[in-house]
Design an enzyme around this catalytic site. Structure first.
Site, short mmCIF file in Angstrom:
data_model
loop_
_atom_site.label_atom_id
_atom_site.label_comp_id
_atom_site.label_asym_id
_atom_site.label_seq_id
_atom_site.Cartn_x
_atom_site.Cartn_y
_atom_site.Cartn_z
N CYS A 54 0.83 -1.21 0.00
CA CYS A 54 0.00 0.00 0.00
C CYS A 54 0.86 1.26 0.00
O CYS A 54 0.53 2.25 -0.64
CB CYS A 54 -0.93 0.01 1.21
SG CYS A 54 -2.06 -1.38 1.26
N ARG A 131 -7.90 -4.21 -3.38
CA ARG A 131 -7.37 -3.05 -4.15
C ARG A 131 -8.32 -2.77 -5.31
O ARG A 131 -8.15 -3.28 -6.42
CB ARG A 131 -5.96 -3.34 -4.64
CG ARG A 131 -4.99 -3.61 -3.52
CD ARG A 131 -3.57 -3.81 -3.98
NE ARG A 131 -2.79 -4.38 -2.89
CZ ARG A 131 -2.28 -3.69 -1.88
NH1 ARG A 131 -2.43 -2.39 -1.85
NH2 ARG A 131 -1.60 -4.29 -0.92
C1 BEZ Z 1 0.61 -4.66 1.80
O1 BEZ Z 1 1.80 -4.90 1.84
O2 BEZ Z 1 0.18 -3.55 1.50
C2 BEZ Z 1 -0.36 -5.77 2.08
C3 BEZ Z 1 0.00 -7.05 1.73
C4 BEZ Z 1 -0.89 -8.08 2.00
C5 BEZ Z 1 -2.12 -7.81 2.59
C6 BEZ Z 1 -2.47 -6.51 2.90
C7 BEZ Z 1 -1.59 -5.48 2.65
#
Ligand code: BEZ
Length: 221
Positions: A54, A131
């Protein structure tokens, strides 16, 4: 998605239909969908603040923002986090990565907007939004939707390409072929009548056949 007797099924966003209205607390104060009337809006969700994928996306969206502004497009993020978490995270991104986040982020702690837009995919997570990207036009109509899983960061080039394609379609009443980029030939919509098909080959387009014609857009168009 299913429902209980108390909760009737919600109508999820569909292409070509009005985007679900909302009024939400954001890092820039309370914002409503109608505040974006007259501009394009990219409403996107991320799973959670202070997570690495993110963070890369927020930096990429911030870098994309000037190009979006040239196209009359606003950005609005969302996750199921508090506004205090959002504020702390965007401040952390600025402090640690040197990137200021210029767009607001919805604090959807009661999941109201996420539920209205179908951003929660329980098979992936019940507590985080996937997402999702909703492209909403200046009349409040949903024009495109993209869904990516939790673990895959989005492609900003594709989001910008999609905006350019939609705006080109609206301006010129044309389609855009696979992998189209601005400046490349566009697709002339196929004729819908037999008479139109007969006329099409004589209309001066570059045609492979009556249903498959392309044209250049003039530079000033
Ligand atoms: C992240 O790194 O943004 C992420 C990865 C897996 C699940 C949720 C967020």
């Amino acid at each position: 998605m299913c429902c209980t007797e108390q909760q009737p099924p919600r109508a999820l966003p569909r292409l070509g239909e009005p985007a679900p209205p909302f009024e939400a607390v954001t890092t820039h104060g309370v914002l409503r969908l109608e505040d974006y009337k007259g501009s394009w809006l990219i409403l996107f969700s991320h799973p959670a603040d202070f997570t690495p994928v993110c963070t890369t996306e927020f930096i990429a969206f911030a870098r994309l923002y000037p190009e979006l502004q040239k196209r009359n497009v606003e950005l609005l993020g969302l996750s199921i986090d508090s506004v205090y978490s959002h504020i702390a995270w965007v401040r952390n991104i600025e402090e640690k990565m040197g990137v200021k986040i210029p767009f607001p982020v919805i604090a959807d702690i009661n999941k109201e907007v996420a539920t209205a837009y179908g951003m929660i995919m329980p098979g992936e997570s019940r507590t985080e939004t996937s997402r999702c990207v909703f492209i909403i036009d200046p009349n409040g109509i949903v024009r495109a939707m993209i869904y990516y899983p939790l673990t895959t960061g989005r492609n900003m080039d594709e989001i910008l390409r999609l905006i350019d394609a939609l705006q080109t379609t609206d301006k010129h009443k044309v389609g855009t072929p696979a992998n189209w980029r601005p400046g490349e030939r566009v697709i002339v919509p196929p004729p819908a009548t037999q008479e139109g098909a007969e006329e099409r080959m004589a209309e001066g387009y570059e045609c492979k056949d009556w249903y498959f014609c392309q044209k250049e857009l003039k530079v000033e168009e």
